[in-house]
Design a protein around this motif. Structure first.
Motif, PDB file in Angstrom:
ATOM      1  N   MET A   1       0.760  -1.360  -0.019  1.00 13.91           N
ATOM      2  CA  MET A   1      -0.020   0.085  -0.095  1.00 13.91           C
ATOM      3  C   MET A   1       0.771   1.267   0.153  1.00 13.91           C
ATOM      4  O   MET A   1       1.997   1.228   0.785  1.00 13.91           O
ATOM      5  CB  MET A   1      -0.820  -0.099   1.170  1.00 13.91           C
ATOM      6  N   PRO A   2       0.524   2.251  -0.714  1.00 12.66           N
ATOM      7  CA  PRO A   2       1.408   3.428  -1.067  1.00 12.66           C
ATOM      8  C   PRO A   2       1.103   4.115   0.365  1.00 12.66           C
ATOM      9  O   PRO A   2       0.047   4.214   1.198  1.00 12.66           O
ATOM     10  CB  PRO A   2       0.922   4.131  -2.195  1.00 12.66           C
ATOM     11  N   MET A   3       2.171   5.022   0.788  1.00 17.46           N
ATOM     12  CA  MET A   3       2.371   5.834   1.822  1.00 17.46           C
ATOM     13  C   MET A   3       1.556   7.032   1.441  1.00 17.46           C
ATOM     14  O   MET A   3       1.825   7.497   0.431  1.00 17.46           O
ATOM     15  CB  MET A   3       3.973   5.853   2.269  1.00 17.46           C
ATOM     16  N   LEU A   4       0.964   7.759   2.560  1.00 19.28           N
ATOM     17  CA  LEU A   4       0.291   8.887   2.524  1.00 19.28           C
ATOM     18  C   LEU A   4       1.197  10.029   2.896  1.00 19.28           C
ATOM     19  O   LEU A   4       1.979   9.934   3.987  1.00 19.28           O
ATOM     20  CB  LEU A   4      -1.084   8.808   3.083  1.00 19.28           C
ATOM     21  N   TYR A   5       1.170  10.990   2.240  1.00 14.86           N
ATOM     22  CA  TYR A   5       2.068  12.192   2.704  1.00 14.86           C
ATOM     23  C   TYR A   5       1.204  13.464   3.025  1.00 14.86           C
ATOM     24  O   TYR A   5       0.404  13.672   2.073  1.00 14.86           O
ATOM     25  CB  TYR A   5       3.009  12.858   1.717  1.00 14.86           C
ATOM     26  N   LEU A   6       1.401  14.155   3.930  1.00 13.30           N
ATOM     27  CA  LEU A   6       0.657  15.270   4.536  1.00 13.30           C
ATOM     28  C   LEU A   6       1.237  16.491   3.891  1.00 13.30           C
ATOM     29  O   LEU A   6       2.356  16.618   4.127  1.00 13.30           O
ATOM     30  CB  LEU A   6       0.271  15.385   5.980  1.00 13.30           C
ATOM     31  N   ASN A   7       0.702  17.058   2.862  1.00 10.20           N
ATOM     32  CA  ASN A   7       1.371  18.227   2.437  1.00 10.20           C
ATOM     33  C   ASN A   7       0.733  19.514   3.115  1.00 10.20           C
ATOM     34  O   ASN A   7      -0.472  19.441   3.276  1.00 10.20           O
ATOM     35  CB  ASN A   7       1.154  18.371   0.799  1.00 10.20           C
ATOM     36  N   VAL A   8       1.393  20.333   3.134  1.00  9.34           N
ATOM     37  CA  VAL A   8       1.107  21.825   3.787  1.00  9.34           C
ATOM     38  C   VAL A   8       1.688  23.015   3.042  1.00  9.34           C
ATOM     39  O   VAL A   8       2.718  22.816   2.817  1.00  9.34           O
ATOM     40  CB  VAL A   8       1.379  21.797   5.387  1.00  9.34           C
ATOM     41  N   ARG A   9       0.855  23.612   2.664  1.00  7.27           N
ATOM     42  CA  ARG A   9       1.347  25.034   2.198  1.00  7.27           C
ATOM     43  C   ARG A   9       0.771  26.401   3.149  1.00  7.27           C
ATOM     44  O   ARG A   9      -0.523  26.085   3.319  1.00  7.27           O
ATOM     45  CB  ARG A   9       1.202  25.073   0.906  1.00  7.27           C
ATOM     46  N   SER A 186      -1.044  13.500  -0.157  1.00  5.13           N
ATOM     47  CA  SER A 186      -0.810  12.962  -1.620  1.00  5.13           C
ATOM     48  C   SER A 186      -0.305  11.602  -1.358  1.00  5.13           C
ATOM     49  O   SER A 186       0.387  11.138  -0.504  1.00  5.13           O
ATOM     50  CB  SER A 186       0.188  13.692  -2.138  1.00  5.13           C
ATOM     51  N   GLU A 187      -0.465  10.706  -2.267  1.00  9.69           N
ATOM     52  CA  GLU A 187       0.123   9.239  -2.129  1.00  9.69           C
ATOM     53  C   GLU A 187       1.528   9.199  -2.751  1.00  9.69           C
ATOM     54  O   GLU A 187       1.648   9.468  -4.074  1.00  9.69           O
ATOM     55  CB  GLU A 187      -0.824   8.296  -3.086  1.00  9.69           C
ATOM     56  N   GLY A 188       2.176   8.404  -2.143  1.00 11.20           N
ATOM     57  CA  GLY A 188       3.690   7.815  -2.631  1.00 11.20           C
ATOM     58  C   GLY A 188       4.834   9.164  -2.727  1.00 11.20           C
ATOM     59  O   GLY A 188       5.764   8.812  -2.836  1.00 11.20           O
ATOM     60  N   LYS A 189       4.269  10.325  -2.744  1.00 15.73           N
ATOM     61  CA  LYS A 189       5.475  11.456  -2.635  1.00 15.73           C
ATOM     62  C   LYS A 189       4.823  12.930  -2.215  1.00 15.73           C
ATOM     63  O   LYS A 189       3.445  12.860  -2.190  1.00 15.73           O
ATOM     64  CB  LYS A 189       5.931  11.589  -4.129  1.00 15.73           C
ATOM     65  N   TYR A 190       5.635  13.816  -1.843  1.00 20.14           N
ATOM     66  CA  TYR A 190       5.061  15.081  -1.611  1.00 20.14           C
ATOM     67  C   TYR A 190       4.671  15.874  -2.914  1.00 20.14           C
ATOM     68  O   TYR A 190       5.525  15.777  -3.822  1.00 20.14           O
ATOM     69  CB  TYR A 190       6.146  15.912  -0.923  1.00 20.14           C
ATOM     70  N   ASP A 191       3.456  16.550  -2.797  1.00 18.85           N
ATOM     71  CA  ASP A 191       3.264  17.265  -3.868  1.00 18.85           C
ATOM     72  C   ASP A 191       3.687  18.699  -3.569  1.00 18.85           C
ATOM     73  O   ASP A 191       3.150  19.530  -2.676  1.00 18.85           O
ATOM     74  CB  ASP A 191       1.787  17.164  -4.002  1.00 18.85           C
ATOM     75  N   ILE A 192       5.003  19.130  -4.252  1.00 17.23           N
ATOM     76  CA  ILE A 192       5.516  20.370  -4.021  1.00 17.23           C
ATOM     77  C   ILE A 192       4.969  21.376  -4.966  1.00 17.23           C
ATOM     78  O   ILE A 192       5.270  22.390  -4.825  1.00 17.23           O
ATOM     79  CB  ILE A 192       6.942  20.181  -3.946  1.00 17.23           C
TER      80      ILE A 192
END
Length: 194
Positions: A1-9, A186-192
């Protein structure tokens, strides 16, 4: 299962300021200059010299007379001759009245003879008189007129007080940009880039 990343801006809040500075307008009213001028004038002139030559006294001495003198002299001579003639005729009339009727008297012939003798025996006289010089008068030319003196009267128009205007400054603050926290997952990576 892909890892969830918390993106904050997030964006920070920004405060804006409107600033109006204090101003002081202290302009000076420039003085105005006016002048009253009277131009100098010489007002001078010159009278012409005048030469007057009166030759009449010298001309009159050898017989040249003007109409006035001619009339006066002939009037005087005529009056004298009229008086002589009147006297002569009066004497002749008296002689004719008194001696005319007398025997042997010829009063008219006696008077004519006496008149002729008076004319013949009259003494002629020559008078040598100096001829008067002509009268010469010379009037010198003169400078006439009074000069007008030039003058300049200055007039400075000034105001006793400077014009001062003070504008009060002000500061106004406002919220230019609100602060914000934006979150997403976001899933699998940070959404920068989001």
């Amino acid at each position: 299962m892909p890892m969830l990343y918390l993106n904050v801006r997030h964006t920070l809040p920004m405060i804006g300021m409107r600033v109006q500075r204090n101003t002081l307008d202290s302009s000076i009213n420039q003085p105005r200059y006016e002048q009253e001028t009277q131009t100098a004038r010489s007002n001078r002139g010159v009278t012409q010299p005048k030469l007057t030559i009166n030759t009449y006294p010298s001309r009159h001495s050898y017989g040249y007379t003007n109409n006035t003198d001619f009339a006066r002299e002939n009037y005087e001579r005529g009056m004298s001759e009229v008086q002589k003639g009147t006297s002569k005729h009066t004497q002749m009339a008296w002689a004719l009245a008194e001696d005319g009727p007398k025997q042997g008297r010829q009063v008219g012939i006696e008077f004519a003879k006496r008149d002729m003798e008076n004319r013949v025996t009259r003494q002629r006289q020559l008078v040598a008189a100096a001829i008067p010089d002509p009268e010469i008068h010379f009037d010198v030319g003169q400078v006439v007129g009074e000069p007008t003196i030039g003058r300049t009267t200055p007039h400075w128009n000034t105001e006793g007080q400077a014009r001062v205007q003070f504008n009060r400054g002000s500061i106004e603050t406002y919220l230019q940009q609100k602060g914000d926290i934006h979150r997403w997952v976001s899933e699998g990576k940070y959404d920068i880039y989001a």
